[in-house]
Design a protein around this motif. Structure first.
Motif, PDB file in Angstrom:
ATOM      1  N   ALA A  92       1.216  -1.529   0.132  1.00  0.00           N
ATOM      2  CA  ALA A  92       0.039  -0.168  -0.047  1.00  0.00           C
ATOM      3  C   ALA A  92       1.137   1.496  -0.142  1.00  0.00           C
ATOM      4  CB  ALA A  92      -0.530  -0.251   1.196  1.00  0.00           C
ATOM      5  N   ARG A  93       1.991   1.202   0.022  1.00  0.00           N
ATOM      6  CA  ARG A  93       2.729   2.343   0.566  1.00  0.00           C
ATOM      7  C   ARG A  93       3.630   2.807  -0.653  1.00  0.00           C
ATOM      8  NH1 ARG A  93       5.550   0.818   4.604  1.00  0.00           N
ATOM      9  NH2 ARG A  93       7.545  -0.536   4.000  1.00  0.00           N
ATOM     10  N   THR A  94       3.870   1.522  -1.138  1.00  0.00           N
ATOM     11  CA  THR A  94       5.332   1.360  -2.400  1.00  0.00           C
ATOM     12  C   THR A  94       4.642   1.736  -4.357  1.00  0.00           C
ATOM     13  OG1 THR A  94       5.658  -1.070  -2.266  1.00  0.00           O
ATOM     14  CG2 THR A  94       7.012   0.331  -1.375  1.00  0.00           C
ATOM     15  N   LEU A  95       3.297   1.092  -4.286  1.00  0.00           N
ATOM     16  CA  LEU A  95       3.394   0.335  -5.290  1.00  0.00           C
ATOM     17  C   LEU A  95       2.127   1.869  -5.910  1.00  0.00           C
ATOM     18  CD1 LEU A  95       1.802  -1.190  -8.009  1.00  0.00           C
ATOM     19  CD2 LEU A  95      -0.686  -2.196  -5.831  1.00  0.00           C
ATOM     20  N   PRO A  96       1.281   2.942  -4.923  1.00  0.00           N
ATOM     21  CA  PRO A  96       1.162   3.855  -5.570  1.00  0.00           C
ATOM     22  C   PRO A  96       1.825   4.407  -5.682  1.00  0.00           C
ATOM     23  CG  PRO A  96      -0.790   3.948  -3.277  1.00  0.00           C
ATOM     24  CD  PRO A  96       0.395   2.789  -3.594  1.00  0.00           C
ATOM     25  N   LEU A 101       4.332   7.259 -10.950  1.00  0.00           N
ATOM     26  CA  LEU A 101       5.488   7.090 -12.371  1.00  0.00           C
ATOM     27  C   LEU A 101       5.210   6.053 -13.367  1.00  0.00           C
ATOM     28  CD1 LEU A 101       8.356   7.683 -12.973  1.00  0.00           C
ATOM     29  CD2 LEU A 101       9.107   5.338 -11.213  1.00  0.00           C
ATOM     30  N   ALA A 102       4.212   5.498 -13.758  1.00  0.00           N
ATOM     31  CA  ALA A 102       4.024   4.043 -14.777  1.00  0.00           C
ATOM     32  C   ALA A 102       2.869   5.141 -15.902  1.00  0.00           C
ATOM     33  CB  ALA A 102       3.500   2.811 -14.192  1.00  0.00           C
ATOM     34  N   VAL A 103       2.213   5.638 -15.463  1.00  0.00           N
ATOM     35  CA  VAL A 103       1.068   6.506 -15.217  1.00  0.00           C
ATOM     36  C   VAL A 103       0.983   7.433 -16.050  1.00  0.00           C
ATOM     37  CG1 VAL A 103      -0.635   7.963 -15.333  1.00  0.00           C
ATOM     38  CG2 VAL A 103      -0.426   4.840 -13.624  1.00  0.00           C
ATOM     39  N   MET A 104       1.983   8.528 -15.887  1.00  0.00           N
ATOM     40  CA  MET A 104       3.087   9.601 -16.464  1.00  0.00           C
ATOM     41  C   MET A 104       3.767   9.220 -17.307  1.00  0.00           C
ATOM     42  SD  MET A 104       3.437  11.827 -12.433  1.00  0.00           S
ATOM     43  CE  MET A 104       5.089  12.923 -13.457  1.00  0.00           C
ATOM     44  N   SER A 105       5.256   7.972 -17.298  1.00  0.00           N
ATOM     45  CA  SER A 105       5.773   7.679 -18.085  1.00  0.00           C
ATOM     46  C   SER A 105       5.545   7.256 -19.622  1.00  0.00           C
ATOM     47  CB  SER A 105       6.429   6.788 -17.673  1.00  0.00           C
ATOM     48  OG  SER A 105       7.063   6.735 -16.391  1.00  0.00           O
ATOM     49  N   ILE A 106       3.867   6.252 -19.658  1.00  0.00           N
ATOM     50  CA  ILE A 106       2.846   6.360 -20.367  1.00  0.00           C
ATOM     51  C   ILE A 106       2.086   6.973 -20.844  1.00  0.00           C
ATOM     52  CG2 ILE A 106       0.695   4.701 -21.361  1.00  0.00           C
ATOM     53  CD1 ILE A 106       3.273   2.929 -20.562  1.00  0.00           C
ATOM     54  N   ALA A 107       2.148   8.161 -20.667  1.00  0.00           N
ATOM     55  CA  ALA A 107       1.195   9.940 -20.826  1.00  0.00           C
ATOM     56  C   ALA A 107       2.763   9.796 -21.324  1.00  0.00           C
ATOM     57  CB  ALA A 107       0.106  10.005 -19.681  1.00  0.00           C
ATOM     58  N   ASN A 169       9.380  13.142  -1.150  1.00  0.00           N
ATOM     59  CA  ASN A 169       8.089  13.920  -2.367  1.00  0.00           C
ATOM     60  C   ASN A 169       8.008  13.360  -3.980  1.00  0.00           C
ATOM     61  OD1 ASN A 169       7.073  16.144  -3.703  1.00  0.00           O
ATOM     62  ND2 ASN A 169       8.901  16.680  -4.382  1.00  0.00           N
ATOM     63  N   ASN A 170       7.640  12.730  -3.358  1.00  0.00           N
ATOM     64  CA  ASN A 170       7.533  11.049  -4.467  1.00  0.00           C
ATOM     65  C   ASN A 170       5.587  11.192  -5.252  1.00  0.00           C
ATOM     66  OD1 ASN A 170       4.648   9.881  -2.703  1.00  0.00           O
ATOM     67  ND2 ASN A 170       7.164   8.875  -1.712  1.00  0.00           N
ATOM     68  N   GLY A 171       4.661  12.443  -4.820  1.00  0.00           N
ATOM     69  CA  GLY A 171       3.664  13.024  -5.621  1.00  0.00           C
ATOM     70  C   GLY A 171       3.708  13.245  -6.781  1.00  0.00           C
ATOM     71  N   TRP A 172       2.691  13.963  -7.316  1.00  0.00           N
ATOM     72  CA  TRP A 172       3.127  13.402  -9.342  1.00  0.00           C
ATOM     73  C   TRP A 172       3.608  14.992  -9.483  1.00  0.00           C
ATOM     74  CZ3 TRP A 172      -0.019  10.167 -11.768  1.00  0.00           C
ATOM     75  CH2 TRP A 172      -1.131   9.676 -11.404  1.00  0.00           C
ATOM     76  N   ASN A 173       4.088  15.924  -9.048  1.00  0.00           N
ATOM     77  CA  ASN A 173       4.831  16.494  -8.845  1.00  0.00           C
ATOM     78  C   ASN A 173       5.953  16.327  -8.890  1.00  0.00           C
ATOM     79  OD1 ASN A 173       3.026  18.678  -9.420  1.00  0.00           O
ATOM     80  ND2 ASN A 173       3.163  19.475  -7.890  1.00  0.00           N
ATOM     81  N   GLY A 174       7.107  15.646  -8.177  1.00  0.00           N
ATOM     82  CA  GLY A 174       8.060  15.023  -7.939  1.00  0.00           C
ATOM     83  C   GLY A 174       8.313  14.456  -8.920  1.00  0.00           C
ATOM     84  N   LEU A 175       7.851  13.388  -9.590  1.00  0.00           N
ATOM     85  CA  LEU A 175       7.568  12.552 -10.184  1.00  0.00           C
ATOM     86  C   LEU A 175       8.408  12.436 -11.936  1.00  0.00           C
ATOM     87  CD1 LEU A 175       5.484   9.288  -8.689  1.00  0.00           C
ATOM     88  CD2 LEU A 175       7.941  10.002  -8.487  1.00  0.00           C
ATOM     89  N   TRP A 176       8.257  14.052 -12.139  1.00  0.00           N
ATOM     90  CA  TRP A 176       8.275  14.491 -13.654  1.00  0.00           C
ATOM     91  C   TRP A 176       8.954  14.463 -14.340  1.00  0.00           C
ATOM     92  CZ3 TRP A 176       4.732  15.514 -16.601  1.00  0.00           C
ATOM     93  CH2 TRP A 176       3.565  15.861 -16.816  1.00  0.00           C
ATOM     94  N   LEU A 177      10.832  14.151 -13.531  1.00  0.00           N
ATOM     95  CA  LEU A 177      11.921  14.019 -14.359  1.00  0.00           C
ATOM     96  C   LEU A 177      11.959  12.159 -14.547  1.00  0.00           C
ATOM     97  CD1 LEU A 177      14.331  15.144 -15.473  1.00  0.00           C
ATOM     98  CD2 LEU A 177      15.449  15.453 -13.188  1.00  0.00           C
ATOM     99  N   PRO A 178      11.536  11.320 -13.428  1.00  0.00           N
ATOM    100  CA  PRO A 178      11.866  10.494 -13.332  1.00  0.00           C
ATOM    101  C   PRO A 178      10.800  10.088 -14.994  1.00  0.00           C
ATOM    102  CG  PRO A 178      11.223  10.439 -11.693  1.00  0.00           C
ATOM    103  CD  PRO A 178      12.000  12.008 -12.051  1.00  0.00           C
TER     104      PRO A 178
END
Length: 309
Positions: A92-96, A101-107, A169-178
């Motif tokens: 529950a802590r790691t999968l979201p 990250l996967a959704v943003m990368s695929i988008a 900082n692993n919300g949507w905004n923090g994952l843009w670069l990876p």
């Protein structure tokens, strides 16, 4: 349609049993004693080792261990890590985080593939087409960890556009670069699929008929050509989504992302069977559901596709 969906959902059962049985057997067959490895160089008492092995059912045969795991799954209990944490809580802590990250990368991959692939097909054989091929092959040939370090240095440290690491900082905004790194590393294949599909679709008789009826290129290209050209790219993107869920370990390590990849890697080192099998089980179910969604999307993109009994 309903019968087709139910039949596909029933296919999850043998896939679930086969995947968990195979992964659990591979973990069971791994050499070494995971309980003794927890203590490092220390030498615990034989009584303590025996108690811990009994607690995690490691003193039981493989079939018994697998049975305990299956019964726990049906109770909603994915097991306990060797550090005493519930696998449910770890997942529950790691999968979201990895899911975002996967959704943003695929988008990112999807948008780049549609735009660049379509323009390359329309400008077939011209400078843009050749340039897109070169850029795509370049990103495809560079290892993802090299691309990660380079983008981290230039885009984050030098230019300051992004944070160099993710961490808490692993919300949507923090994952843009990876997400950008993973997206551009994957888009080349989808872009070439989109290009080839658009070229093939534009040569169909019904496309020429649409032009002969007086429809403009701005109408035919997005509504008729692109819509019917998306199926190969969507199939590839669905495969990439499953790969990203379980295979973004290197990227998560480079950007210090507390996601599934790092957790699964550490669990493999410690031979934590419940953690490994539980994570793989969730991935199998998600992968089957994503592919079911993609199959249903085919019918919306191409009305000629029908789901029959």
């Amino acid at each position: 349609m309903l019968v087709y969906i139910l039949r596909r959902l029933l296919q999850v059962i043998p896939v679930f049993i086969g995947a968990t049985l195979l992964i659990y057997f591979l973990v069971f067959a791994m050499p070494g004693d995971p309980i003794a490895a927890l203590f490092g160089d220390k030498q615990p008492s034989p009584q303590l080792l025996a108690e811990l092995r009994a607690q995690y059912h490691l003193d039981q045969p493989f079939v018994v261990q697998y049975w305990f795991y299956l019964t726990g799954i049906f109770r909603g209990d994915l097991g306990t890590t060797f550090s005493g944490q519930s696998v449910n809580d770890v997942l529950a802590r790691t999968l979201p985080v990895t899911g975002r990250l996967a959704v943003m990368s695929i988008a990112i991959e999807f948008c780049l593939s549609i735009v660049i692939g379509t323009v390359s097909a329309v400008r077939k054989g011209k400078a843009f087409d050749h340039g897109a091929l070169i850029v795509g092959l370049l990103f495809l040939s560079i290892p993802v960890f090299v691309l990660g370090f380079v983008s981290q240095y230039f885009l984050a440290i030098k230019l300051g556009w992004f944070s160099p690491t993710v961490g808490a900082n692993n919300g949507w905004n923090g994952l843009w670069l990876p997400a950008l790194v993973l997206g551009v590393s994957l888009f080349a294949t989808s872009m070439r699929l989109m290009r080839g599909s658009v070229i093939e679709t534009r040569n169909q008789d019904w496309v020429r008929t649409a032009y002969s009826k007086g429809l403009s290129r701005s109408r035919v290209l997005p509504v008729h050509v692109m819509r019917n050209s998306l199926i190969p790219m969507i199939t590839n993107s669905a495969t990439n989504f499953g790969v990203l869920l379980v295979g973004a370990t290197v990227t998560e390590a480079v950007f210090n992302i507390p996601g599934v990849g790092n957790t699964l890697f550490q669990a493999t080192i410690r031979h934590e069977g419940p953690t490994i099998v539980s994570f793989v089980t969730i991935f199998v179910v998600l992968y089957v559901l994503v592919n079911l969604l993609v199959d249903l999307l085919y019918g919306l993109l191409d009305p000629r596709i029908r789901y029959v009994k």
